[in-house]
Motif scaffolding. Sequence first.
Motif: not given
Length: 432
Positions: A45-51, A93-99, A101-103
């Motif tokens: 989530c952090t890595k997907s945030c532009p800031t 972005l962040c919520e789309g990258a949340c783990v 989602n994989l579960m």
Amino acid sequence: MAISNHRLTTAQYEDNFRDIHPGFATRDAALVDANRCLFCYDAPCTKSCPTGIDVPKFIKQITTDNIRGSAHTIFQSNIMGGGCSRVCPVEKLCEGACVYNLMEEEAIPIARLQRYSTDIAMRERWPLFVRKPAIGKRVAVVGAGPAGLSCAHVLSREGVEVVIYEKEPKGGGLMTYGIAAYKVTPEYCEEELDYILSLGGISVVYNSSLGKDIMLPALLQEYDAVFLAYGVGLTRQLGVPGEALEGVVDAIRFIYSIRADGYPAVPVGDKVAVIGMGMTAIDAATQAKRLGASEVTLVYRRSQDEMPCTMTELEIAKLDGCRVLWLAAPLELTGEDGRVTHLRCSVMRLGDPDDSGRRSPVPTGETFTLEVDMVIKATGQKPYGELAPAVATDTKGLFAGGDCVNGGKEVVDAVEAGKNGAAAIMKYLGSR
């Protein structure tokens, strides 16, 4: 059919444009979601945030009732973290990258938690940053939008005196004038701007346009550095006959009018067509419907798989009653007595993939015609002028960032560009 304003009652306008992203009603509600976070190492989530907001950290701080620390973690990376929690396309972005989602479980509502902390900080007016002693340097920033405000705030924290020149009577840029009012209210935009400026060391000169009221050579002579952050220009043209007919407007100006003039004052048609399928197109379409249009149709030349807006945005438009025509491109606008009455479109199909795998739309030879009294163009924006696509320009002491460089991205991208611009300016000032 006619374009008119004051279509609805005051109560209807208030209901249609109320905040659609309400925050947590209680502390306990926020804690329930915060405690679901897995606090991942090297969090996606952090890595997907532009800031680069440290998402696990600020959520962990919420769980320990350290709201002040949580807000500081957010604002340290993104001084417009409150506004971004309302307008960011978090699903990609962040919520789309949340783990989660994989579960196949619901993602952590990061934006809502971010809003929880930042709203409290702003409401309580917590002074989370202290300016360093003045270093005797002055920087001019052109544009009080996300990029300009972000750059100014970072520079001021470092002891630089900043003067922002803004062409509008209010600051905030895209947040204030270019986003649907039900996403971020005008009242919130003012509160966010006041909070950012409360740091001190930043003054704003309103109603000052570059090239008219202020000149770049004069700024470069008066200040130690200049940061250009004046956003993008007008909507791109359709390039079809009839585009000059009355009733054909660009989406940026349409949304601007809603924010600047107020809902009742903005005229809207009965049958409105919106050309495009980006975030701006969705904002224009949904607001046209909420202003009282009977029919709103989104016309897009590609398929749903290629749409630039998010599925969440599309669902908002559909819930508002907007119709979508996929694989359709405008061919001609016709009218009577100088006013637009019909939009003729070409039926498209997707051609073979190119080297990048992208399939371009091609005409099938079939056409259809829509009866309209208003057409809103939302086919992307073009910059006011050509600038080098970098933070530092070729001119000594001149820097640029945000939409005027990248052509128009998300608010969060502009905030990061402002931070990068400030870092480049500090390096430049230190070398003099």
